[in-house]
Design an enzyme around this catalytic site. Structure first.
Site, mmCIF file in Angstrom:
data_model
loop_
_atom_site.group_PDB
_atom_site.id
_atom_site.type_symbol
_atom_site.label_atom_id
_atom_site.label_comp_id
_atom_site.label_asym_id
_atom_site.label_seq_id
_atom_site.Cartn_x
_atom_site.Cartn_y
_atom_site.Cartn_z
ATOM 1 N N CYS A 193 -5.279 21.345 -12.616
ATOM 2 C CA CYS A 193 -5.523 22.539 -13.438
ATOM 3 C C CYS A 193 -7.027 22.598 -13.709
ATOM 4 O O CYS A 193 -7.822 22.114 -12.913
ATOM 5 C CB CYS A 193 -4.684 22.537 -14.716
ATOM 6 S SG CYS A 193 -5.135 21.270 -15.919
ATOM 7 N N HIS A 194 -7.419 23.191 -14.826
ATOM 8 C CA HIS A 194 -8.850 23.331 -15.133
ATOM 9 C C HIS A 194 -9.476 22.003 -15.556
ATOM 10 O O HIS A 194 -10.496 21.587 -15.025
ATOM 11 C CB HIS A 194 -9.033 24.396 -16.214
ATOM 12 C CG HIS A 194 -10.464 24.760 -16.446
ATOM 13 N ND1 HIS A 194 -10.869 25.376 -17.604
ATOM 14 C CD2 HIS A 194 -11.587 24.606 -15.711
ATOM 15 C CE1 HIS A 194 -12.184 25.577 -17.548
ATOM 16 N NE2 HIS A 194 -12.636 25.120 -16.415
#
Length: 113
Positions: free
Chosen positions: A71-72
């Protein structure tokens, strides 16, 4: 236990799980995030399913396929990894630091946001 790997350790993790099947990176970021920055699938399959729709699209994933979640920054991907583990997925890793760390450790051409 879910392995915590840094982006720079992904290649070694992919190699270590090949005996269990063709490994993939599961990117759980939203489509707008994917447009801003994405990784190149080199030596692995890249699967993109946003975190919020993983339950509805669980049938698209193979429980025996090794998956490294991305993810981020690593928090959402860790939640997805725990969700998958609870549903019988055995070969999981979380890419700690997410795509932000990917840009710093692996590919500086990947935009940071």
């Amino acid at each position: 236990m879910i392995a915590q790997i840094r982006p720079s350790q992904l290649a070694a993790w992919l190699e270590s799980v090949k005996e269990f099947g063709s490994p993939a990176v599961l990117d759980v970021r939203e489509p707008c995030e994917l447009q801003m920055a994405s990784i190149k699938a080199e030596g692995f399959e890249l699967i993109t399913i946003p975190m919020g729709v993983i339950p509805a699209r669980l049938h698209e994933l193979n429980p025996s396929q090794p998956l490294a979640c991305l993810c981020h920054h690593g928090a959402r991907s860790m939640q997805v990894a725990y969700f998958l583990k609870a549903r019988g997925f055995n070969h999981l890793a979380n890419i700690a630091g997410g795509i932000n760390a990917w840009s710093a450790e692996v590919d500086p051409t990947v935009p940071r946001y």
